[in-house]
Design an enzyme around this catalytic site. Structure first.
Site, short mmCIF file in Angstrom:
data_model
loop_
_atom_site.label_atom_id
_atom_site.label_comp_id
_atom_site.label_asym_id
_atom_site.label_seq_id
_atom_site.Cartn_x
_atom_site.Cartn_y
_atom_site.Cartn_z
N ARG A 32 19.67 -26.04 5.38
CA ARG A 32 20.22 -24.68 5.31
C ARG A 32 21.51 -24.51 6.11
NH1 ARG A 32 14.48 -21.28 5.54
NH2 ARG A 32 14.21 -21.20 3.27
N SER A 54 3.65 -16.91 5.10
CA SER A 54 3.01 -17.61 6.22
C SER A 54 1.56 -17.17 6.39
CB SER A 54 3.76 -17.33 7.52
OG SER A 54 5.12 -17.61 7.38
N ASP A 82 14.01 -18.14 10.06
CA ASP A 82 14.15 -17.75 8.66
C ASP A 82 15.00 -16.48 8.52
OD1 ASP A 82 12.73 -19.92 7.91
OD2 ASP A 82 10.95 -18.85 7.24
N ASN A 112 16.41 -26.43 13.19
CA ASN A 112 15.35 -26.59 12.18
C ASN A 112 15.71 -25.98 10.82
OD1 ASN A 112 14.57 -23.85 12.52
ND2 ASN A 112 12.43 -24.39 12.29
N ARG A 134 15.72 -18.33 0.05
CA ARG A 134 16.44 -17.55 1.07
C ARG A 134 17.95 -17.57 0.86
NH1 ARG A 134 12.59 -15.30 3.30
NH2 ARG A 134 10.70 -16.39 3.95
N ARG A 181 11.42 -33.85 3.32
CA ARG A 181 11.09 -32.99 4.47
C ARG A 181 10.16 -33.76 5.40
NH1 ARG A 181 9.67 -27.05 2.23
NH2 ARG A 181 9.91 -26.56 4.44
N LYS A 232 14.37 -27.41 6.29
CA LYS A 232 13.66 -26.41 5.49
C LYS A 232 13.76 -26.77 4.00
CE LYS A 232 12.48 -23.41 8.80
NZ LYS A 232 11.21 -22.67 8.90
N SER A 270 7.16 -25.84 13.72
CA SER A 270 5.92 -25.33 14.33
C SER A 270 4.73 -25.53 13.38
CB SER A 270 6.07 -23.84 14.66
OG SER A 270 6.26 -23.09 13.47
#
Length: 427
Positions: free
Chosen positions: A344, A23, A313, A336, A386, A124, A340, A170
């Site tokens: 997820r 990020s 996350d 959310n 992830r 997405r 991703k 966000s």
């Protein structure tokens, strides 16, 4: 398909210096490119997402040099909006941290630019960001499906009064905030809906301040940004370690420590995902904080029922940690997860069931009851870094686990499995 079988691990102990935050890396690269002056970024993450951002900046005429290990970048800023040398198509893989901010920043220019990516990127949603940019005068077309990439941008963003939906990602607000200071007019951004992952907005505001731009934040519901500003290079900037990446090692310490110490983040970190350590503490682990480290020591883990909106996350890591906790764990307010790298929520529920857990998957929550004994399974990773890292924790039982497509960790942590092995004692 390539696979990696992790044999049972008896103990995890030691220290790891974390790779740079994804990020922070991509935000810092874009701000350095927009700024006046030369910026030296250190501890930059070397990963797929960052490479996509670097390739895009290069195509836009930004000059930079990288060290041999790609963790230091000397970048010469443009001193304003990025300009394409004519019509241009940029391929951004599945890098949301490149797609969203660039979609906004490139609406300041004049030339026609197409932003596209791999098939998952085209699933997405980006419609909320496009709606907001259009309110500010941007000229944007969808080239395939309404509300999804690929996009054609033809400049036109001037600022003004803008609404943005904060309930899905966000990153839409982050993209608008980073772009607005360079617009000719002042911008007022109003957030509608509940803002997800608020700590990521703090990362954005923190970095903008480092590059010389401050904005008025009214309770995360309204942001007032002066137009006609410039970003200024801070000279050198150290990218802090990736707090989401820290979560796997801290969880391993909680389940099978010893003590695991992660360096490169600490109590002064700007990333919201450091709060993951508080969740482990609630579950029964022992946490020690320093300015630039967090340490976790094994404890008797018990289930929790928590709202995870602030750490979406890292919350994924709690889902697999729950396999080692007594009782039923419920993670709430995680809608959310569905937008991703993959859906997820669906992916996590599917793979947890494979190892024997009882799972209830809701629209925006997941409930997990561990089995008496975990089962060996082939874990699908859905091209999601992830998922691969979360499910490596299954090996902390007396059962092996097989991770399919293990190289998908390249998105944020190319040598993850080597680092985990280095700190592990086999059973």
């Amino acid at each position: 398909m390539e696979s990696l079988t992790l044999q049972p691990i008896a103990r995890v102990d030691g220290a790891i210096n974390l790779p740079g935050s994804k990020s922070v890396s991509n935000r810092a690269l874009l701000l350095a490119a927009l700024a006046c002056g030369k910026t030296v970024l250190t501890n930059l993450l070397d990963s797929d997402d960052v490479r996509h951002m670097l390739n895009a900046l290069s195509a836009l005429g930004i000059n930079y040099t990288l060290s041999a290990d790609r963790t230091r970048c000397d970048i010469t800023g443009n001193g304003g909006a990025l300009r394409a040398p004519g019509a241009l198509e940029l391929f951004l893989g599945n890098a949301g941290t490149a797609m969203r901010p660039l979609a906004a920043a490139l609406c300041l220019g004049q030339n026609e630019i197409v932003l596209t990516g791999e098939p998952r990127m085209k699933e997405r949603p980006i419609g909320h960001l496009v709606d907001s940019l259009r309110q500010g005068g941007a000229n944007i077309d969808y080239l395939e499906q309404e509300n999804y990439p690929p996009l054609r941008l033809r400049g036109g963003f001037t600022g003004g009064d803008i609404e943005v939906d904060g309930s899905v990602s966000s990153q839409f607000l982050t993209a608008l905030l980073m772009t607005a200071p360079l617009a000719p007019e002042d911008t007022i951004i109003r957030v509608k809906g509940e803002l997800v992952s608020k700590p990521y907005i703090d990362i954005t505001l923190n970095l903008m301040k480092t590059f010389g731009v401050e904005i008025a934040n009214h309770h995360y519901q309204q942001f007032v940004v002066k137009g006609g500003q410039q970003y200024h290079s801070p000279g050198r900037y150290l990218v802090e370690g990736d707090a989401s990446s820290a979560s796997y090692f801290l969880a391993a310490g909680a389940i099978k420590g010893g003590t695991v110490k992660v360096t490169g983040i600490g109590r002064k970190s700007m990333q919201g995902d450091i709060r993951f350590a508080d969740v482990l503490e609630k579950m029964g682990a022992t946490i020690t904080w320093g300015d630039d480290f967090i340490a976790c020591t094994r404890g008797e883990l018990h289930a929790i029922d928590m709202d995870m909106n602030h750490i979406p996350d890292a919350a994924m890591t709690i889902a697999t940690t729950a396999l080692f906790a007594k009782g039923t764990t419920t993670l709430r307010n995680i809608y959310n997860w569905r937008v991703k790298e993959t859906d997820r929520l669906f992916a996590m529920a599917t793979e947890l069931r494979k190892v024997g857990a009882e799972v209830e998957e809701g629209h925006d929550y997941i409930r997990i009851t561990p089995p008496a004994k975990l089962q060996h399974a082939d874990i699908g990773t859905y091209n999601d870094h992830r998922m691969a890292m979360c499910f490596s924790l299954v090996a902390l039982s007396d059962t092996p686990v097989t991770i399919l497509d293990p190289k998908c960790t390249a998105k944020t942590f190319p040598d993850y499995f080597e680092q985990l092995a280095r700190m592990s004692t086999p059973a």
